[in-house]
Design a protein around this motif. Structure first.
Motif, PDB file in Angstrom:
ATOM      1  N   CYS A  47       0.826  -1.210   0.000  1.00  0.00           N
ATOM      2  CA  CYS A  47       0.000   0.000   0.000  1.00  0.00           C
ATOM      3  C   CYS A  47       0.859   1.259   0.000  1.00  0.00           C
ATOM      4  CB  CYS A  47      -0.979  -0.003   1.180  1.00  0.00           C
ATOM      5  SG  CYS A  47      -2.488  -0.942   0.839  1.00  0.00           S
ATOM      6  N   SER A  48       2.185   1.099   0.152  1.00  0.00           N
ATOM      7  CA  SER A  48       3.067   2.254   0.106  1.00  0.00           C
ATOM      8  C   SER A  48       3.732   2.432  -1.256  1.00  0.00           C
ATOM      9  CB  SER A  48       4.146   2.142   1.189  1.00  0.00           C
ATOM     10  OG  SER A  48       4.901   3.325   1.247  1.00  0.00           O
ATOM     11  N   ASN A  49       3.389   1.616  -2.221  1.00  0.00           N
ATOM     12  CA  ASN A  49       3.918   1.742  -3.577  1.00  0.00           C
ATOM     13  C   ASN A  49       3.853   3.205  -4.035  1.00  0.00           C
ATOM     14  OD1 ASN A  49       4.353   1.768  -6.310  1.00  0.00           O
ATOM     15  ND2 ASN A  49       2.828   0.214  -6.804  1.00  0.00           N
ATOM     16  N   PRO A  50       5.013   3.820  -4.332  1.00  0.00           N
ATOM     17  CA  PRO A  50       5.016   5.258  -4.658  1.00  0.00           C
ATOM     18  C   PRO A  50       4.138   5.612  -5.856  1.00  0.00           C
ATOM     19  CG  PRO A  50       7.241   4.496  -4.253  1.00  0.00           C
ATOM     20  CD  PRO A  50       6.373   3.269  -4.280  1.00  0.00           C
ATOM     21  N   HIS A  51       3.864   4.650  -6.732  1.00  0.00           N
ATOM     22  CA  HIS A  51       3.058   4.952  -7.926  1.00  0.00           C
ATOM     23  C   HIS A  51       1.579   4.611  -7.741  1.00  0.00           C
ATOM     24  CE1 HIS A  51       6.987   4.798 -10.442  1.00  0.00           C
ATOM     25  NE2 HIS A  51       6.799   5.963  -9.853  1.00  0.00           N
ATOM     26  N   PHE A  52       1.173   4.455  -6.503  1.00  0.00           N
ATOM     27  CA  PHE A  52      -0.252   4.244  -6.182  1.00  0.00           C
ATOM     28  C   PHE A  52      -0.743   2.863  -6.656  1.00  0.00           C
ATOM     29  CE2 PHE A  52       0.483   8.795  -6.863  1.00  0.00           C
ATOM     30  CZ  PHE A  52       0.119   9.295  -5.644  1.00  0.00           C
ATOM     31  N   HIS A  53      -1.940   2.508  -6.169  1.00  0.00           N
ATOM     32  CA  HIS A  53      -2.612   1.265  -6.558  1.00  0.00           C
ATOM     33  C   HIS A  53      -4.078   1.425  -6.178  1.00  0.00           C
ATOM     34  CE1 HIS A  53      -1.744   0.859  -2.329  1.00  0.00           C
ATOM     35  NE2 HIS A  53      -2.837   0.128  -2.260  1.00  0.00           N
ATOM     36  N   GLY A  54      -4.917   0.552  -6.692  1.00  0.00           N
ATOM     37  CA  GLY A  54      -6.349   0.713  -6.466  1.00  0.00           C
ATOM     38  C   GLY A  54      -6.944  -0.320  -5.532  1.00  0.00           C
ATOM     39  N   HIS A  55      -8.087   0.031  -4.973  1.00  0.00           N
ATOM     40  CA  HIS A  55      -8.898  -0.916  -4.205  1.00  0.00           C
ATOM     41  C   HIS A  55     -10.339  -0.826  -4.676  1.00  0.00           C
ATOM     42  CE1 HIS A  55      -5.993  -2.161  -1.141  1.00  0.00           C
ATOM     43  NE2 HIS A  55      -5.571  -0.909  -1.088  1.00  0.00           N
ATOM     44  N   ASN A  56     -11.044  -1.958  -4.584  1.00  0.00           N
ATOM     45  CA  ASN A  56     -12.485  -1.978  -4.806  1.00  0.00           C
ATOM     46  C   ASN A  56     -13.137  -1.915  -3.436  1.00  0.00           C
ATOM     47  OD1 ASN A  56     -12.382  -2.379  -7.671  1.00  0.00           O
ATOM     48  ND2 ASN A  56     -11.737  -4.476  -7.244  1.00  0.00           N
ATOM     49  N   TYR A  57     -13.508  -0.723  -3.026  1.00  0.00           N
ATOM     50  CA  TYR A  57     -14.056  -0.531  -1.680  1.00  0.00           C
ATOM     51  C   TYR A  57     -15.544  -0.884  -1.648  1.00  0.00           C
ATOM     52  CZ  TYR A  57      -9.847   2.107  -0.461  1.00  0.00           C
ATOM     53  OH  TYR A  57      -8.549   2.482  -0.211  1.00  0.00           O
ATOM     54  N   GLU A  58     -15.917  -1.648  -0.648  1.00  0.00           N
ATOM     55  CA  GLU A  58     -17.331  -1.903  -0.384  1.00  0.00           C
ATOM     56  C   GLU A  58     -17.713  -1.095   0.851  1.00  0.00           C
ATOM     57  OE1 GLU A  58     -19.511  -3.615  -2.074  1.00  0.00           O
ATOM     58  OE2 GLU A  58     -18.227  -4.745  -3.444  1.00  0.00           O
TER      59      GLU A  58
ATOM     60  N   SER B 151     -23.798   4.263  11.455  1.00  0.00           N
ATOM     61  CA  SER B 151     -22.571   3.487  11.571  1.00  0.00           C
ATOM     62  C   SER B 151     -22.116   3.155  10.151  1.00  0.00           C
ATOM     63  CB  SER B 151     -22.834   2.207  12.373  1.00  0.00           C
ATOM     64  OG  SER B 151     -21.692   1.397  12.386  1.00  0.00           O
ATOM     65  N   VAL B 152     -20.823   3.195   9.917  1.00  0.00           N
ATOM     66  CA  VAL B 152     -20.298   2.957   8.575  1.00  0.00           C
ATOM     67  C   VAL B 152     -19.240   1.865   8.633  1.00  0.00           C
ATOM     68  CG1 VAL B 152     -19.152   3.981   6.579  1.00  0.00           C
ATOM     69  CG2 VAL B 152     -20.704   5.373   7.938  1.00  0.00           C
ATOM     70  N   ARG B 153     -19.368   0.908   7.717  1.00  0.00           N
ATOM     71  CA  ARG B 153     -18.365  -0.151   7.597  1.00  0.00           C
ATOM     72  C   ARG B 153     -17.748  -0.067   6.211  1.00  0.00           C
ATOM     73  NH1 ARG B 153     -19.307  -6.494   9.063  1.00  0.00           N
ATOM     74  NH2 ARG B 153     -19.347  -5.602  11.152  1.00  0.00           N
ATOM     75  N   LEU B 154     -16.444  -0.194   6.141  1.00  0.00           N
ATOM     76  CA  LEU B 154     -15.737  -0.089   4.863  1.00  0.00           C
ATOM     77  C   LEU B 154     -14.832  -1.303   4.680  1.00  0.00           C
ATOM     78  CD1 LEU B 154     -15.095   1.875   2.424  1.00  0.00           C
ATOM     79  CD2 LEU B 154     -13.053   2.496   3.736  1.00  0.00           C
ATOM     80  N   TYR B 155     -15.060  -2.002   3.563  1.00  0.00           N
ATOM     81  CA  TYR B 155     -14.210  -3.146   3.201  1.00  0.00           C
ATOM     82  C   TYR B 155     -13.157  -2.672   2.212  1.00  0.00           C
ATOM     83  CZ  TYR B 155     -17.663  -6.328   5.248  1.00  0.00           C
ATOM     84  OH  TYR B 155     -18.499  -6.974   6.117  1.00  0.00           O
TER      85      TYR B 155
ATOM     86  N   THR C  96     -10.623  -4.888   1.426  1.00  0.00           N
ATOM     87  CA  THR C  96     -10.599  -6.172   0.723  1.00  0.00           C
ATOM     88  C   THR C  96     -11.683  -7.020   1.382  1.00  0.00           C
ATOM     89  OG1 THR C  96      -9.096  -7.349   2.223  1.00  0.00           O
ATOM     90  CG2 THR C  96      -8.083  -5.978   0.517  1.00  0.00           C
ATOM     91  N   GLU C  97     -11.913  -8.211   0.839  1.00  0.00           N
ATOM     92  CA  GLU C  97     -12.925  -9.083   1.446  1.00  0.00           C
ATOM     93  C   GLU C  97     -12.586  -9.391   2.904  1.00  0.00           C
ATOM     94  OE1 GLU C  97     -14.121 -12.692  -0.489  1.00  0.00           O
ATOM     95  OE2 GLU C  97     -14.157 -11.690  -2.438  1.00  0.00           O
ATOM     96  N   ARG C  98     -11.301  -9.446   3.201  1.00  0.00           N
ATOM     97  CA  ARG C  98     -10.886  -9.874   4.532  1.00  0.00           C
ATOM     98  C   ARG C  98     -10.523  -8.725   5.461  1.00  0.00           C
ATOM     99  NH1 ARG C  98      -8.958 -15.479   4.284  1.00  0.00           N
ATOM    100  NH2 ARG C  98      -9.269 -16.216   2.175  1.00  0.00           N
ATOM    101  N   ASN C  99     -10.293  -7.552   4.893  1.00  0.00           N
ATOM    102  CA  ASN C  99      -9.868  -6.407   5.716  1.00  0.00           C
ATOM    103  C   ASN C  99     -10.934  -5.340   5.690  1.00  0.00           C
ATOM    104  OD1 ASN C  99      -7.453  -7.757   6.021  1.00  0.00           O
ATOM    105  ND2 ASN C  99      -6.377  -6.544   4.499  1.00  0.00           N
ATOM    106  N   PHE C 100     -11.532  -5.077   6.834  1.00  0.00           N
ATOM    107  CA  PHE C 100     -12.566  -4.039   6.888  1.00  0.00           C
ATOM    108  C   PHE C 100     -12.572  -3.349   8.227  1.00  0.00           C
ATOM    109  CE2 PHE C 100     -15.639  -6.715   9.193  1.00  0.00           C
ATOM    110  CZ  PHE C 100     -15.234  -7.999   8.850  1.00  0.00           C
ATOM    111  N   VAL C 101     -13.163  -2.147   8.220  1.00  0.00           N
ATOM    112  CA  VAL C 101     -13.180  -1.302   9.407  1.00  0.00           C
ATOM    113  C   VAL C 101     -14.601  -0.805   9.635  1.00  0.00           C
ATOM    114  CG1 VAL C 101     -10.787  -0.537   9.158  1.00  0.00           C
ATOM    115  CG2 VAL C 101     -12.627   0.745   8.050  1.00  0.00           C
ATOM    116  N   GLU C 102     -14.846  -0.326  10.842  1.00  0.00           N
ATOM    117  CA  GLU C 102     -16.169   0.177  11.157  1.00  0.00           C
ATOM    118  C   GLU C 102     -16.039   1.363  12.107  1.00  0.00           C
ATOM    119  OE1 GLU C 102     -20.046  -2.361  11.664  1.00  0.00           O
ATOM    120  OE2 GLU C 102     -19.030  -2.252  13.592  1.00  0.00           O
TER     121      GLU C 102
END
Ligand code: NI
Length: 137
Positions: free
Chosen positions: A36-47, A122-126, A128-134
């Protein structure tokens, strides 16, 4: 007796980011944030899962009209973050590390302003499928 009901709306957005701490070397950032620190960025599909809790209206039977809720999320969150580079394209993350923790907090604060004070949020954000926060925790 009036009982609260929770309703949920699930949305989706794509966004790019880079996690890093200003002043750290690339090696230090890589050590802490990995890919996630790749200097040229990368994407996520956020749920995104938005939970609104309240007492159903005695006339409509709705806690909140889901179409209204969807429109609020679309206008205030998705239009702002979908297909954006969070670090470069948004003022919210210009100097705030766009971790899932910080993103969910920012989204909560945006939506909180748009919802009636009688409703709990309340908001939950995925990230990745396995990594999420609330938030709130
Ligand atoms: Ni990432």
């Amino acid at each position: 007796m009036e009982k609260k009901v929770a309703i949920f709306r699930k949305e989706h957005f794509n966004a790019a980011h880079r996690l890093f701490v200003h002043g750290w070397t690339d090696e230090q950032n890589l050590e802490q944030f990995g890919k996630c620190s790749n200097p040229h960025f990368h994407g996520h599909n956020y749920e995104l899962v938005v939970k609104v809790t309240g007492i159903p209206d005695p006339v409509t039977g709705y806690v909140i009209n889901l179409s209204t809720l969807s429109s609020i999320i679309q206008k205030h969150v998705l239009a702002r973050f979908d297909h954006k580079n969070l670090n470069l394209d948004t003022k919210e993350f210009a100097s705030l590390n766009p971790t899932a923790e910080n993103i969910v907090y920012v989204i909560y604060e945006i939506l909180r302003k748009e919802l009636d004070a009688s409703l709990d949020l309340s908001v939950r954000l995925y990230e990745t499928e396995r990594n999420f926060v609330e938030y709130p925790a």
